[in-house]
Design a protein around this motif. Structure first.
Motif, PDB file in Angstrom:
ATOM      1  N   PHE A 286       0.599  -1.158  -0.107  1.00  0.00           N
ATOM      2  CA  PHE A 286      -0.395   0.403   0.032  1.00  0.00           C
ATOM      3  C   PHE A 286       1.112   1.419  -0.507  1.00  0.00           C
ATOM      4  O   PHE A 286       0.916   2.553  -1.466  1.00  0.00           O
ATOM      5  N   ARG A 287       1.446   1.313   0.888  1.00  0.00           N
ATOM      6  CA  ARG A 287       2.775   2.531   1.149  1.00  0.00           C
ATOM      7  C   ARG A 287       3.328   2.480  -0.181  1.00  0.00           C
ATOM      8  O   ARG A 287       3.521   3.435  -0.624  1.00  0.00           O
ATOM      9  N   PHE A 288       3.622   1.724  -0.632  1.00  0.00           N
ATOM     10  CA  PHE A 288       4.857   1.064  -1.842  1.00  0.00           C
ATOM     11  C   PHE A 288       4.206   2.395  -3.201  1.00  0.00           C
ATOM     12  O   PHE A 288       4.719   2.565  -4.207  1.00  0.00           O
ATOM     13  N   SER A 289       2.148   1.684  -3.586  1.00  0.00           N
ATOM     14  CA  SER A 289       1.939   2.349  -4.003  1.00  0.00           C
ATOM     15  C   SER A 289       1.510   3.778  -4.569  1.00  0.00           C
ATOM     16  O   SER A 289       0.803   4.513  -5.274  1.00  0.00           O
ATOM     17  N   LEU A 290       1.615   4.141  -3.237  1.00  0.00           N
ATOM     18  CA  LEU A 290       1.601   5.624  -2.601  1.00  0.00           C
ATOM     19  C   LEU A 290       2.950   5.884  -3.793  1.00  0.00           C
ATOM     20  O   LEU A 290       3.060   7.723  -4.907  1.00  0.00           O
ATOM     21  N   TYR A 291       4.155   5.559  -3.442  1.00  0.00           N
ATOM     22  CA  TYR A 291       5.431   6.723  -4.603  1.00  0.00           C
ATOM     23  C   TYR A 291       5.019   6.051  -5.496  1.00  0.00           C
ATOM     24  O   TYR A 291       5.795   6.664  -6.591  1.00  0.00           O
ATOM     25  N   TYR A 292       4.460   4.298  -5.782  1.00  0.00           N
ATOM     26  CA  TYR A 292       4.754   4.136  -7.395  1.00  0.00           C
ATOM     27  C   TYR A 292       3.799   5.617  -7.947  1.00  0.00           C
ATOM     28  O   TYR A 292       4.633   5.841  -9.357  1.00  0.00           O
ATOM     29  N   LEU A 293       2.214   6.212  -8.013  1.00  0.00           N
ATOM     30  CA  LEU A 293       1.932   6.618  -8.442  1.00  0.00           C
ATOM     31  C   LEU A 293       3.017   8.695  -8.721  1.00  0.00           C
ATOM     32  O   LEU A 293       2.524   9.099  -9.816  1.00  0.00           O
ATOM     33  N   PHE A 294       3.250   8.675  -7.178  1.00  0.00           N
ATOM     34  CA  PHE A 294       4.074  10.187  -7.518  1.00  0.00           C
ATOM     35  C   PHE A 294       5.536   9.759  -8.250  1.00  0.00           C
ATOM     36  O   PHE A 294       5.940  11.139  -8.625  1.00  0.00           O
ATOM     37  N   LEU A 295       6.237   8.663  -8.039  1.00  0.00           N
ATOM     38  CA  LEU A 295       7.405   9.122  -8.918  1.00  0.00           C
ATOM     39  C   LEU A 295       7.170   8.791 -10.227  1.00  0.00           C
ATOM     40  O   LEU A 295       8.149   9.188 -11.575  1.00  0.00           O
ATOM     41  N   HIS A 296       5.586   8.015 -10.677  1.00  0.00           N
ATOM     42  CA  HIS A 296       5.590   8.111 -12.269  1.00  0.00           C
ATOM     43  C   HIS A 296       5.429   9.525 -12.812  1.00  0.00           C
ATOM     44  O   HIS A 296       5.570  10.406 -14.094  1.00  0.00           O
ATOM     45  N   PHE A 297       4.490  10.360 -11.992  1.00  0.00           N
ATOM     46  CA  PHE A 297       3.992  11.209 -12.222  1.00  0.00           C
ATOM     47  C   PHE A 297       5.300  12.449 -12.008  1.00  0.00           C
ATOM     48  O   PHE A 297       5.650  13.350 -13.349  1.00  0.00           O
ATOM     49  N   GLY A 298       6.320  12.360 -11.244  1.00  0.00           N
ATOM     50  CA  GLY A 298       7.425  13.179 -11.132  1.00  0.00           C
ATOM     51  C   GLY A 298       8.259  13.303 -12.692  1.00  0.00           C
ATOM     52  O   GLY A 298       8.956  13.874 -12.955  1.00  0.00           O
ATOM     53  N   ALA A 299       8.543  11.294 -12.703  1.00  0.00           N
ATOM     54  CA  ALA A 299       8.959  11.248 -14.134  1.00  0.00           C
ATOM     55  C   ALA A 299       8.965  11.534 -15.810  1.00  0.00           C
ATOM     56  O   ALA A 299       9.235  12.622 -16.071  1.00  0.00           O
ATOM     57  N   PHE A 300       7.788  12.204 -15.669  1.00  0.00           N
ATOM     58  CA  PHE A 300       6.578  12.955 -16.528  1.00  0.00           C
ATOM     59  C   PHE A 300       7.285  14.355 -16.318  1.00  0.00           C
ATOM     60  O   PHE A 300       7.315  15.065 -17.595  1.00  0.00           O
ATOM     61  N   LEU A 301       7.044  14.231 -14.920  1.00  0.00           N
ATOM     62  CA  LEU A 301       8.065  16.119 -14.750  1.00  0.00           C
ATOM     63  C   LEU A 301       9.275  16.718 -15.393  1.00  0.00           C
ATOM     64  O   LEU A 301       9.121  17.137 -16.087  1.00  0.00           O
ATOM     65  N   VAL A 302      10.432  15.241 -15.108  1.00  0.00           N
ATOM     66  CA  VAL A 302      11.636  15.457 -15.462  1.00  0.00           C
ATOM     67  C   VAL A 302      11.955  15.243 -16.473  1.00  0.00           C
ATOM     68  O   VAL A 302      12.636  15.569 -17.359  1.00  0.00           O
ATOM     69  N   GLU A 303      11.009  14.869 -17.597  1.00  0.00           N
ATOM     70  CA  GLU A 303      11.143  14.632 -19.069  1.00  0.00           C
ATOM     71  C   GLU A 303      10.455  15.798 -19.651  1.00  0.00           C
ATOM     72  O   GLU A 303      11.497  15.971 -20.678  1.00  0.00           O
ATOM     73  N   ALA A 304       9.162  16.363 -18.943  1.00  0.00           N
ATOM     74  CA  ALA A 304       9.143  18.065 -19.555  1.00  0.00           C
ATOM     75  C   ALA A 304      10.232  19.027 -18.924  1.00  0.00           C
ATOM     76  O   ALA A 304      10.297  19.254 -20.191  1.00  0.00           O
ATOM     77  N   ALA A 305      10.811  18.371 -17.783  1.00  0.00           N
ATOM     78  CA  ALA A 305      11.893  19.888 -17.707  1.00  0.00           C
ATOM     79  C   ALA A 305      13.652  19.107 -18.473  1.00  0.00           C
ATOM     80  O   ALA A 305      13.669  20.416 -19.073  1.00  0.00           O
ATOM     81  N   LEU A 306      13.387  17.917 -19.449  1.00  0.00           N
ATOM     82  CA  LEU A 306      14.434  17.916 -20.148  1.00  0.00           C
ATOM     83  C   LEU A 306      14.059  18.588 -21.525  1.00  0.00           C
ATOM     84  O   LEU A 306      14.891  18.849 -21.889  1.00  0.00           O
ATOM     85  N   ARG A 307      12.411  17.949 -21.775  1.00  0.00           N
ATOM     86  CA  ARG A 307      12.336  18.660 -23.198  1.00  0.00           C
ATOM     87  C   ARG A 307      12.463  20.545 -23.122  1.00  0.00           C
ATOM     88  O   ARG A 307      12.845  20.668 -24.146  1.00  0.00           O
ATOM     89  N   GLY A 308      12.424  21.340 -22.072  1.00  0.00           N
ATOM     90  CA  GLY A 308      13.201  22.553 -22.170  1.00  0.00           C
ATOM     91  C   GLY A 308      14.702  22.662 -21.931  1.00  0.00           C
ATOM     92  O   GLY A 308      14.705  23.451 -23.211  1.00  0.00           O
ATOM     93  N   PHE A 309      15.551  21.862 -21.242  1.00  0.00           N
ATOM     94  CA  PHE A 309      16.372  22.459 -22.467  1.00  0.00           C
ATOM     95  C   PHE A 309      17.036  21.467 -23.626  1.00  0.00           C
ATOM     96  O   PHE A 309      18.038  21.406 -23.750  1.00  0.00           O
ATOM     97  N   GLY A 310      16.230  20.178 -24.318  1.00  0.00           N
ATOM     98  CA  GLY A 310      15.828  20.397 -25.410  1.00  0.00           C
ATOM     99  C   GLY A 310      16.479  19.151 -25.216  1.00  0.00           C
ATOM    100  O   GLY A 310      17.292  18.341 -26.336  1.00  0.00           O
ATOM    101  N   MET A 311      16.145  18.263 -24.185  1.00  0.00           N
ATOM    102  CA  MET A 311      16.831  16.707 -24.091  1.00  0.00           C
ATOM    103  C   MET A 311      16.068  15.873 -24.125  1.00  0.00           C
ATOM    104  O   MET A 311      16.498  14.537 -24.250  1.00  0.00           O
ATOM    105  N   GLY A 312      14.564  15.964 -23.708  1.00  0.00           N
ATOM    106  CA  GLY A 312      13.665  14.951 -23.299  1.00  0.00           C
ATOM    107  C   GLY A 312      12.856  14.561 -24.373  1.00  0.00           C
ATOM    108  O   GLY A 312      12.819  14.384 -25.650  1.00  0.00           O
ATOM    109  N   GLY A 313      12.057  13.371 -24.529  1.00  0.00           N
ATOM    110  CA  GLY A 313      12.063  12.437 -24.800  1.00  0.00           C
ATOM    111  C   GLY A 313      12.630  11.517 -25.868  1.00  0.00           C
ATOM    112  O   GLY A 313      13.978  10.973 -25.526  1.00  0.00           O
TER     113      GLY A 313
END
Lengths: 314, 63
Positions: A286-313
Protein backbone atom coordinates in the motif's frame (compact mmCIF):
# COMPACT_ATOMS: atom_id res chain seq x y z
CA UNK A 1 -34.43 36.86 15.21
CA UNK A 2 -35.81 36.26 18.73
CA UNK A 3 -33.66 36.75 21.82
CA UNK A 4 -33.73 33.03 22.52
CA UNK A 5 -32.46 32.23 19.02
CA UNK A 6 -29.74 34.85 19.33
CA UNK A 7 -28.72 33.49 22.72
CA UNK A 8 -28.63 29.97 21.35
CA UNK A 9 -26.19 30.99 18.60
CA UNK A 10 -23.80 32.70 21.00
CA UNK A 11 -23.70 29.92 23.59
CA UNK A 12 -20.59 27.74 23.45
CA UNK A 13 -21.33 24.35 21.93
CA UNK A 14 -19.29 21.24 22.69
CA UNK A 15 -16.79 20.54 19.94
CA UNK A 16 -17.44 23.76 18.03
CA UNK A 17 -15.69 23.80 14.66
CA UNK A 18 -12.50 25.80 14.21
CA UNK A 19 -11.04 26.87 10.87
CA UNK A 20 -8.99 23.65 10.77
CA UNK A 21 -12.15 21.55 10.88
CA UNK A 22 -13.43 23.22 7.73
CA UNK A 23 -10.05 22.62 6.09
CA UNK A 24 -10.24 18.94 7.14
CA UNK A 25 -13.64 18.79 5.44
CA UNK A 26 -11.86 19.39 2.12
CA UNK A 27 -9.63 16.28 2.56
CA UNK A 28 -6.28 18.12 2.28
CA UNK A 29 -4.28 14.90 1.76
CA UNK A 30 -6.37 13.97 -1.29
CA UNK A 31 -6.07 17.60 -2.43
CA UNK A 32 -2.27 17.38 -2.36
CA UNK A 33 -2.35 14.42 -4.78
CA UNK A 34 -4.82 16.31 -6.99
CA UNK A 35 -2.59 19.41 -7.00
CA UNK A 36 0.46 17.36 -7.94
CA UNK A 37 -1.13 15.32 -10.76
CA UNK A 38 -2.97 18.36 -12.18
CA UNK A 39 0.27 20.35 -12.11
CA UNK A 40 2.09 17.58 -13.97
CA UNK A 41 -0.71 17.46 -16.57
CA UNK A 42 -0.37 21.22 -17.01
CA UNK A 43 3.45 21.28 -17.18
CA UNK A 44 3.79 18.20 -19.40
CA UNK A 45 1.55 19.81 -22.04
CA UNK A 46 3.35 21.26 -25.07
CA UNK A 47 1.67 24.68 -24.64
CA UNK A 48 3.23 27.11 -22.13
CA UNK A 49 0.90 28.73 -19.58
CA UNK A 50 1.49 32.03 -17.79
CA UNK A 51 2.64 31.20 -14.20
CA UNK A 52 -0.18 33.25 -12.60
CA UNK A 53 -2.83 31.55 -14.75
CA UNK A 54 -1.24 28.15 -13.95
CA UNK A 55 -1.18 28.87 -10.21
CA UNK A 56 -4.78 30.10 -10.16
CA UNK A 57 -5.97 27.15 -12.26
CA UNK A 58 -4.29 24.59 -9.99
CA UNK A 59 -5.77 26.38 -6.99
CA UNK A 60 -9.29 26.17 -8.40
CA UNK A 61 -8.85 22.52 -9.41
CA UNK A 62 -7.76 21.79 -5.82
CA UNK A 63 -10.73 23.77 -4.51
CA UNK A 64 -13.08 21.71 -6.68
CA UNK A 65 -11.50 18.51 -5.35
CA UNK A 66 -11.92 19.80 -1.80
CA UNK A 67 -15.55 20.67 -2.48
CA UNK A 68 -16.27 17.14 -3.69
CA UNK A 69 -14.56 15.87 -0.51
CA UNK A 70 -16.94 17.96 1.62
CA UNK A 71 -19.95 16.63 -0.32
CA UNK A 72 -18.64 13.08 0.17
CA UNK A 73 -18.29 13.67 3.93
CA UNK A 74 -21.83 15.06 4.12
CA UNK A 75 -23.28 12.03 2.33
CA UNK A 76 -21.14 9.36 3.99
CA UNK A 77 -21.34 10.65 7.59
CA UNK A 78 -23.35 7.60 8.70
CA UNK A 79 -20.82 5.03 7.46
CA UNK A 80 -17.78 7.21 8.30
CA UNK A 81 -18.89 7.12 11.94
CA UNK A 82 -18.67 3.31 11.91
CA UNK A 83 -15.15 3.04 10.51
CA UNK A 84 -12.02 3.60 12.63
CA UNK A 85 -10.19 5.27 9.70
CA UNK A 86 -12.91 7.89 9.17
CA UNK A 87 -14.69 8.25 12.55
CA UNK A 88 -12.72 11.37 13.48
CA UNK A 89 -13.72 13.29 10.34
CA UNK A 90 -15.48 16.59 11.20
CA UNK A 91 -19.05 15.52 10.32
CA UNK A 92 -19.17 12.11 12.07
CA UNK A 93 -17.19 13.58 15.00
CA UNK A 94 -19.91 16.24 15.37
CA UNK A 95 -17.69 19.32 15.01
CA UNK A 96 -19.24 20.38 11.68
CA UNK A 97 -22.96 19.92 11.01
CA UNK A 98 -23.96 17.86 7.95
CA UNK A 99 -25.86 20.78 6.45
CA UNK A 100 -22.81 23.01 6.77
CA UNK A 101 -20.69 20.44 4.92
CA UNK A 102 -23.31 20.27 2.15
CA UNK A 103 -23.52 24.07 1.89
CA UNK A 104 -19.76 24.49 1.85
CA UNK A 105 -19.37 21.69 -0.73
CA UNK A 106 -21.97 23.17 -3.09
CA UNK A 107 -20.71 26.75 -2.71
CA UNK A 108 -17.06 25.83 -3.26
CA UNK A 109 -18.00 23.62 -6.24
CA UNK A 110 -19.70 26.57 -7.92
CA UNK A 111 -16.85 28.97 -7.14
CA UNK A 112 -14.18 26.50 -8.31
CA UNK A 113 -15.89 25.69 -11.64
CA UNK A 114 -16.78 29.29 -12.52
CA UNK A 115 -13.34 30.59 -11.55
CA UNK A 116 -11.51 27.85 -13.46
CA UNK A 117 -13.63 28.72 -16.52
CA UNK A 118 -12.65 32.40 -16.20
CA UNK A 119 -8.99 31.65 -15.47
CA UNK A 120 -8.46 29.10 -18.24
CA UNK A 121 -11.17 27.77 -20.56
CA UNK A 122 -14.64 26.23 -20.62
CA UNK A 123 -13.43 22.69 -21.35
CA UNK A 124 -11.29 22.62 -18.19
CA UNK A 125 -14.20 24.04 -16.17
CA UNK A 126 -16.59 21.46 -17.67
CA UNK A 127 -14.19 18.62 -16.84
CA UNK A 128 -13.88 19.89 -13.25
CA UNK A 129 -17.68 20.08 -12.91
CA UNK A 130 -17.99 16.53 -14.26
CA UNK A 131 -15.28 15.30 -11.85
CA UNK A 132 -17.11 16.79 -8.85
CA UNK A 133 -20.40 15.27 -10.06
CA UNK A 134 -18.73 11.90 -10.67
CA UNK A 135 -17.14 11.75 -7.21
CA UNK A 136 -20.08 13.12 -5.21
CA UNK A 137 -22.99 11.55 -7.09
CA UNK A 138 -21.80 8.59 -9.20
CA UNK A 139 -19.24 7.27 -6.70
CA UNK A 140 -20.39 8.44 -3.23
CA UNK A 141 -24.17 8.33 -3.62
CA UNK A 142 -24.58 5.54 -6.14
CA UNK A 143 -21.72 3.05 -6.56
CA UNK A 144 -20.02 3.00 -3.15
CA UNK A 145 -22.87 1.23 -1.37
CA UNK A 146 -24.06 -0.75 -4.39
CA UNK A 147 -21.26 -2.75 -5.96
CA UNK A 148 -17.85 -4.21 -5.05
CA UNK A 149 -16.62 -2.61 -8.27
CA UNK A 150 -17.19 0.78 -6.54
CA UNK A 151 -13.56 1.86 -6.50
CA UNK A 152 -12.82 0.48 -9.96
CA UNK A 153 -15.33 2.88 -11.56
CA UNK A 154 -15.11 5.52 -8.84
CA UNK A 155 -11.37 5.70 -9.40
CA UNK A 156 -12.13 7.73 -12.53
CA UNK A 157 -12.85 10.74 -10.30
CA UNK A 158 -9.29 10.69 -8.99
CA UNK A 159 -7.93 10.20 -12.50
CA UNK A 160 -9.34 13.41 -13.98
CA UNK A 161 -7.01 16.09 -12.44
CA UNK A 162 -4.10 15.61 -14.92
CA UNK A 163 -6.63 15.69 -17.79
CA UNK A 164 -7.96 19.00 -16.43
CA UNK A 165 -4.40 20.34 -16.05
CA UNK A 166 -3.66 19.35 -19.66
CA UNK A 167 -6.94 21.01 -20.79
CA UNK A 168 -5.96 24.23 -18.98
CA UNK A 169 -2.78 24.41 -21.08
CA UNK A 170 -3.98 23.10 -24.44
CA UNK A 171 -7.73 23.71 -24.37
CA UNK A 172 -8.26 20.09 -25.42
CA UNK A 173 -7.93 16.41 -24.60
CA UNK A 174 -5.33 14.15 -26.22
CA UNK A 175 -3.86 10.65 -26.13
CA UNK A 176 -1.22 11.85 -23.63
CA UNK A 177 -3.76 13.15 -21.12
CA UNK A 178 -5.87 10.02 -21.66
CA UNK A 179 -2.81 7.93 -20.75
CA UNK A 180 -2.26 9.90 -17.54
CA UNK A 181 -5.93 9.30 -16.77
CA UNK A 182 -5.54 5.56 -17.48
CA UNK A 183 -2.47 5.35 -15.23
CA UNK A 184 -4.37 6.64 -12.17
CA UNK A 185 -7.54 4.76 -13.12
CA UNK A 186 -5.74 1.39 -13.32
CA UNK A 187 -3.63 2.13 -10.23
CA UNK A 188 -6.61 2.86 -7.95
CA UNK A 189 -8.04 -0.69 -7.54
CA UNK A 190 -4.84 -2.49 -6.38
CA UNK A 191 -3.99 0.53 -4.19
CA UNK A 192 -7.35 0.50 -2.38
CA UNK A 193 -7.69 -3.28 -2.21
CA UNK A 194 -4.27 -3.51 -0.52
CA UNK A 195 -5.67 -1.02 2.04
CA UNK A 196 -8.92 -2.98 2.40
CA UNK A 197 -6.96 -6.16 3.18
CA UNK A 198 -5.42 -4.72 6.36
CA UNK A 199 -8.35 -2.46 7.34
CA UNK A 200 -9.89 -5.65 8.57
CA UNK A 201 -13.38 -4.97 9.87
CA UNK A 202 -13.94 -1.36 8.87
CA UNK A 203 -15.81 -1.91 5.61
CA UNK A 204 -17.86 -4.89 6.77
CA UNK A 205 -18.92 -3.03 9.95
CA UNK A 206 -20.09 -0.11 7.80
CA UNK A 207 -21.81 -2.42 5.31
CA UNK A 208 -19.78 -1.07 2.37
CA UNK A 209 -19.63 -3.82 -0.29
CA UNK A 210 -15.86 -3.75 -0.60
CA UNK A 211 -14.40 -6.69 -2.51
CA UNK A 212 -13.00 -8.10 0.75
CA UNK A 213 -16.55 -8.19 2.16
CA UNK A 214 -18.45 -9.53 -0.86
CA UNK A 215 -15.92 -11.91 -2.45
CA UNK A 216 -13.57 -12.66 0.44
CA UNK A 217 -9.91 -11.99 1.00
CA UNK A 218 -8.59 -14.74 -1.29
CA UNK A 219 -10.44 -13.25 -4.27
CA UNK A 220 -9.26 -9.75 -3.31
CA UNK A 221 -5.65 -10.94 -3.31
CA UNK A 222 -6.14 -12.37 -6.82
CA UNK A 223 -7.76 -9.10 -7.95
CA UNK A 224 -4.77 -7.09 -6.67
CA UNK A 225 -2.44 -9.22 -8.81
CA UNK A 226 -4.64 -9.16 -11.94
CA UNK A 227 -5.19 -5.38 -11.82
CA UNK A 228 -1.48 -4.78 -11.23
CA UNK A 229 -0.69 -6.89 -14.30
CA UNK A 230 -3.20 -4.81 -16.29
CA UNK A 231 -1.64 -1.60 -14.94
CA UNK A 232 1.90 -2.41 -16.12
CA UNK A 233 1.41 -1.95 -19.92
CA UNK A 234 -0.46 1.32 -19.34
CA UNK A 235 2.29 2.70 -17.09
CA UNK A 236 5.23 1.51 -19.19
CA UNK A 237 3.47 2.26 -22.49
CA UNK A 238 3.29 5.96 -21.61
CA UNK A 239 7.09 6.02 -21.99
CA UNK A 240 6.70 5.78 -25.77
CA UNK A 241 4.37 8.76 -26.13
CA UNK A 242 5.47 12.41 -26.49
CA UNK A 243 5.27 12.94 -22.70
CA UNK A 244 7.52 9.93 -21.97
CA UNK A 245 11.16 9.20 -22.72
CA UNK A 246 14.19 7.17 -21.55
CA UNK A 247 14.20 8.65 -18.03
CA UNK A 248 10.51 7.85 -17.59
CA UNK A 249 11.02 4.36 -19.01
CA UNK A 250 13.84 3.59 -16.56
CA UNK A 251 11.87 4.85 -13.54
CA UNK A 252 8.67 3.14 -14.67
CA UNK A 253 10.39 -0.21 -15.31
CA UNK A 254 11.81 -0.26 -11.77
CA UNK A 255 8.52 0.81 -10.15
CA UNK A 256 6.45 -1.71 -12.09
CA UNK A 257 8.82 -4.53 -11.26
CA UNK A 258 8.49 -3.59 -7.58
CA UNK A 259 4.70 -3.28 -7.69
CA UNK A 260 4.33 -6.58 -9.57
CA UNK A 261 6.55 -8.34 -7.04
CA UNK A 262 4.50 -6.89 -4.17
CA UNK A 263 1.18 -7.90 -5.77
CA UNK A 264 2.53 -11.40 -6.42
CA UNK A 265 3.54 -11.70 -2.74
CA UNK A 266 0.07 -10.53 -1.64
CA UNK A 267 -1.49 -13.16 -3.93
CA UNK A 268 0.72 -15.91 -2.51
CA UNK A 269 -0.15 -15.23 1.13
CA UNK A 270 -3.23 -16.34 3.01
CA UNK A 271 -4.99 -14.78 5.98
CA UNK A 272 -3.22 -16.91 8.61
CA UNK A 273 0.22 -15.81 7.39
CA UNK A 274 -0.89 -12.17 7.00
CA UNK A 275 -2.40 -12.02 10.47
CA UNK A 276 0.69 -13.61 12.00
CA UNK A 277 2.93 -10.76 10.81
CA UNK A 278 0.34 -7.98 11.18
CA UNK A 279 -0.29 -7.59 7.40
CA UNK A 280 3.31 -6.49 6.88
CA UNK A 281 3.38 -7.17 3.12
CA UNK A 282 -0.04 -5.62 2.45
CA UNK A 283 0.91 -2.46 4.36
CA UNK A 284 4.23 -2.29 2.54
CA UNK A 285 2.57 -2.67 -0.88
CA UNK A 286 0.00 0.00 0.00
CA UNK A 287 2.78 2.42 0.96
CA UNK A 288 4.78 1.47 -2.15
CA UNK A 289 1.74 2.15 -4.33
CA UNK A 290 1.70 5.77 -3.12
CA UNK A 291 5.35 6.22 -4.11
CA UNK A 292 4.58 4.39 -7.37
CA UNK A 293 2.06 7.00 -8.50
CA UNK A 294 4.02 9.96 -7.16
CA UNK A 295 7.23 8.87 -8.90
CA UNK A 296 5.51 8.10 -12.22
CA UNK A 297 4.13 11.63 -12.34
CA UNK A 298 7.48 12.92 -11.11
CA UNK A 299 9.03 11.14 -14.11
CA UNK A 300 6.62 12.94 -16.48
CA UNK A 301 7.80 16.16 -14.88
CA UNK A 302 11.47 15.18 -15.35
CA UNK A 303 10.84 14.50 -19.05
CA UNK A 304 9.05 17.85 -19.42
CA UNK A 305 11.97 19.63 -17.72
CA UNK A 306 14.50 17.81 -19.95
CA UNK A 307 12.50 18.79 -23.03
CA UNK A 308 12.90 22.39 -21.87
CA UNK A 309 16.68 21.91 -22.31
CA UNK A 310 16.20 20.10 -25.63
CA UNK A 311 17.02 16.68 -24.11
CA UNK A 312 13.74 14.95 -23.20
CA UNK A 313 11.83 12.37 -25.20
CA UNK A 314 13.13 9.94 -27.81
CA UNK B 1 -29.17 43.32 18.68
CA UNK B 2 -25.49 44.24 18.60
CA UNK B 3 -22.46 42.53 20.07
CA UNK B 4 -19.92 44.47 22.05
CA UNK B 5 -16.46 43.95 20.52
CA UNK B 6 -15.29 41.93 23.52
CA UNK B 7 -18.21 39.51 23.44
CA UNK B 8 -17.23 35.95 24.29
CA UNK B 9 -18.18 34.69 20.80
CA UNK B 10 -15.54 36.94 19.22
CA UNK B 11 -12.80 35.35 21.30
CA UNK B 12 -14.17 31.85 20.77
CA UNK B 13 -14.37 32.26 17.01
CA UNK B 14 -11.21 34.33 16.62
CA UNK B 15 -9.29 31.55 14.85
CA UNK B 16 -12.15 30.87 12.46
CA UNK B 17 -12.59 34.58 11.67
CA UNK B 18 -8.88 35.15 11.07
CA UNK B 19 -8.72 32.06 8.85
CA UNK B 20 -11.70 33.20 6.80
CA UNK B 21 -10.29 36.73 6.56
CA UNK B 22 -6.93 35.47 5.27
CA UNK B 23 -8.69 33.16 2.80
CA UNK B 24 -10.71 36.07 1.40
CA UNK B 25 -7.61 38.28 1.13
CA UNK B 26 -5.79 35.44 -0.71
CA UNK B 27 -8.79 34.99 -3.03
CA UNK B 28 -8.84 38.73 -3.80
CA UNK B 29 -5.08 38.61 -4.51
CA UNK B 30 -5.56 35.71 -6.96
CA UNK B 31 -8.38 37.56 -8.77
CA UNK B 32 -6.25 40.71 -8.94
CA UNK B 33 -3.25 38.80 -10.30
CA UNK B 34 -5.42 37.01 -12.87
CA UNK B 35 -6.97 40.30 -13.98
CA UNK B 36 -3.58 41.93 -14.48
CA UNK B 37 -2.32 38.95 -16.52
CA UNK B 38 -5.49 38.69 -18.64
CA UNK B 39 -5.49 42.42 -19.42
CA UNK B 40 -1.78 42.64 -20.23
CA UNK B 41 -1.84 39.46 -22.35
CA UNK B 42 -4.77 40.62 -24.48
CA UNK B 43 -2.63 43.21 -26.33
CA UNK B 44 -3.04 46.99 -26.58
CA UNK B 45 -6.44 48.25 -25.51
CA UNK B 46 -8.04 51.42 -26.94
CA UNK B 47 -10.90 53.24 -25.30
CA UNK B 48 -13.61 54.86 -27.41
CA UNK B 49 -15.25 56.85 -24.67
CA UNK B 50 -15.93 60.22 -26.36
CA UNK B 51 -12.30 60.76 -27.29
CA UNK B 52 -11.38 61.55 -30.87
CA UNK B 53 -9.22 58.78 -32.32
CA UNK B 54 -6.99 60.48 -34.92
CA UNK B 55 -6.30 57.16 -36.60
CA UNK B 56 -9.99 56.65 -37.28
CA UNK B 57 -10.73 60.11 -38.69
CA UNK B 58 -11.02 59.88 -42.52
CA UNK B 59 -8.29 61.94 -44.14
CA UNK B 60 -9.20 64.30 -46.94
CA UNK B 61 -8.40 63.03 -50.38
CA UNK B 62 -8.04 59.42 -49.35
CA UNK B 63 -11.38 58.36 -50.77
Amino acid sequence: MSDIQALDQTMPRPGEAGFGDYVALLKPRVMSLVVFTALVGLLAAPVPVHPVVALASILFIALGAGASGALNMWWDADIDALMRRTARRPVPAGTVAGGEALGLGLALSGIAVVMLGLASNLLAAGLLAFTIFFYAVVYSMWLKRLTPQNIVIGGAAGAFPPVIGWAVATGGVSIESALMFALIFMWTPPHFWALALFMKDDYSRAGVPMLTVTHGRKATRAHVLVYTILLVPVAVGAAFTPIGGPAYLAISALLNAGFLYGAWRIWQRNEAVAEADGYRVEKRVFRFSLYYLFLHFGAFLVEAALRGFGMGGW
Amino acid sequence: MSFRPDHEIHRRRLGRNIGLGLTLVAFAAVIFGLTVVKVTESGPIQGYDHVVQPGLVPQEGTQ
